[in-house]
Design an enzyme around this catalytic site. Structure first.
Site, PDB file in Angstrom:
ATOM      1  N   HIS A 103       3.896   1.492  -1.177  1.00 31.06           N
ATOM      2  CA  HIS A 103       4.509   1.569  -2.514  1.00 31.06           C
ATOM      3  C   HIS A 103       3.562   2.244  -3.507  1.00 31.06           C
ATOM      4  CE1 HIS A 103       7.176   0.289  -5.801  1.00 31.06           C
ATOM      5  NE2 HIS A 103       6.076  -0.062  -6.448  1.00 31.06           N
ATOM      6  N   GLU A 160       6.741  -5.701  -4.469  1.00 31.31           N
ATOM      7  CA  GLU A 160       5.837  -5.764  -5.614  1.00 31.31           C
ATOM      8  C   GLU A 160       6.645  -6.151  -6.858  1.00 31.31           C
ATOM      9  OE1 GLU A 160       2.400  -5.164  -5.092  1.00 31.31           O
ATOM     10  OE2 GLU A 160       3.216  -5.290  -3.063  1.00 31.31           O
ATOM     11  N   THR A 168       2.339  -6.914   7.095  1.00 33.18           N
ATOM     12  CA  THR A 168       3.019  -8.071   7.655  1.00 33.18           C
ATOM     13  C   THR A 168       4.412  -7.711   8.152  1.00 33.18           C
ATOM     14  OG1 THR A 168       1.807  -9.521   6.148  1.00 33.18           O
ATOM     15  CG2 THR A 168       3.753 -10.446   7.216  1.00 33.18           C
ATOM     16  N   THR A 200       0.832  -1.204   0.000  1.00 34.40           N
ATOM     17  CA  THR A 200       0.000   0.000   0.000  1.00 34.40           C
ATOM     18  C   THR A 200       0.866   1.253   0.000  1.00 34.40           C
ATOM     19  OG1 THR A 200      -1.700  -1.187   1.239  1.00 34.40           O
ATOM     20  CG2 THR A 200      -1.865   1.197   1.194  1.00 34.40           C
TER      21      THR A 200
END
Length: 316
Positions: A71, A273, A93, A69
């Site tokens: 990023h 990502e 996490t 999020t």
């Protein structure tokens, strides 16, 4: 009022799994904001779209979620003519960039740290036209991210990253690469190339000197096949002094920019990502954005650790 307008962007899972923490954040901040707007993401890419279209309208951007999020949202505001100040409320996490910023791992406590007002100009990285805050990885690190079991991640959180690493280590294969940096070229084979701006990876503290996000330099770690087990010892708290540009099983380079090409296209992990491929053109953008930080020294780390273990869900 400290801020005229603020926008809090939160991952859609926050509505169900983090409702209490979302409420804590709002309660902590509402009295200092003239207008506080809450925006929930509905699908991947929403954070970037929302922040690109609306980020410049606000004095403060709060991002509640995990590294994914963060990023997205940073890529949304990085090129704004007037980017807002940014505060991360860690709800994922690993929350690696939030750890670099020395923030508590609980959303409500992180919101309280925003009120302390420790905001600093901060470096970000750029890879193939995209922005990253924490790291870029090629090889083993990308394979580890791809091998994470999403169901397992939901159930056991950051432990899933360590289990994925163990699985991936057994399958690691070297690749040929050429890396051009500020002071030369490395032409060799490796199982992993890590380019770090931040100081945390999978919750482990990276062994690079300094804060990393204020020096205008990227830290590059090249790990060759023979150094695989040694590399993980180093990443988990070792000393890189003997590996600086050594050309051995581990090579450590500091540079402001680099170009990495591989014999075959390989996936690039950018802050967790994976959507880019080599060749990779990577650089640092010094003092690009203003982030809120936690204190220089954190007391009660045992309390933080116990609170993390008690967390049963995550937001990406």
């Amino acid at each position: 009022m400290r801020w005229g307008k603020a926008m809090l962007v939160y991952n859609r899972k926050a509505g169900k799994e983090k409702a209490g923490q979302l409420g804590d954040a709002v309660a902590a901040l509402a009295g200092e904001v003239g207008e506080l707007t809450l925006v929930q993401t509905a699908e991947p890419g929403d954070g970037e779209k929302i922040c690109r279209e609306r980020g410049s309208d606000y004095d403060l951007l709060l991002v509640l979620g995990g590294d994914g999020t963060v990023h997205e949202c940073i890529n949304g505001v990085a090129e704004a003519a007037r980017p807002p100040e940014i505060a991360i409320l860690p709800g994922g996490t690993c929350n690696d960039f939030a750890r670099t910023l020395r923030l508590p791992m609980q959303v409500g406590r992180a919101a309280e740290e925003v009120l302390a007002g420790r905001v600093h100009d901060t470096d970000v990285g750029r890879v193939n036209g995209r922005v990253f805050t924490n790291f870029v990885g090629i090889g083993l690190i990308t394979d580890t991210s791809e091998n994470i079991d999403s169901d397992q991640k939901e159930r056991i959180g950051k432990l899933s990253y360590f289990l994925s690493t163990l699985r991936t280590l057994r399958q690691a294969e070297p690749f040929k690469f050429r890396l051009k940096h500020d002071e030369g070229t490395v032409d060799s084979e490796a199982v992993m190339i890590l380019v770090a701006n931040g100081r945390s990876l999978g919750t482990a503290k990276l062994p690079f000197a300094g804060s990393g996000v204020h020096d205008g330099i990227l830290d590059v770690l090249i790990v060759r096949e023979a150094g695989l087990s040694l590399a993980w010892q180093v990443i988990n708290g070792g000393d890189l002094t003997d590996y600086r540009e050594s050309g051995g099983v581990i090579e450590y380079i500091q540079t402001s920019s680099l170009l990495v090409d591989t014999d075959e296209p390989k996936g690039i992990d950018s802050d967790g990502e994976i959507y880019l491929q080599t060749p990779a053109e990577i650089s640092v953008q010094p003092s690009k954005l203003r982030f809120y930080y936690g204190p220089e020294t954190t007391q009660g780390s045992l309390v933080d650790s116990l609170a993390e273990l008690d967390t049963r869900s995550s937001i990406d």
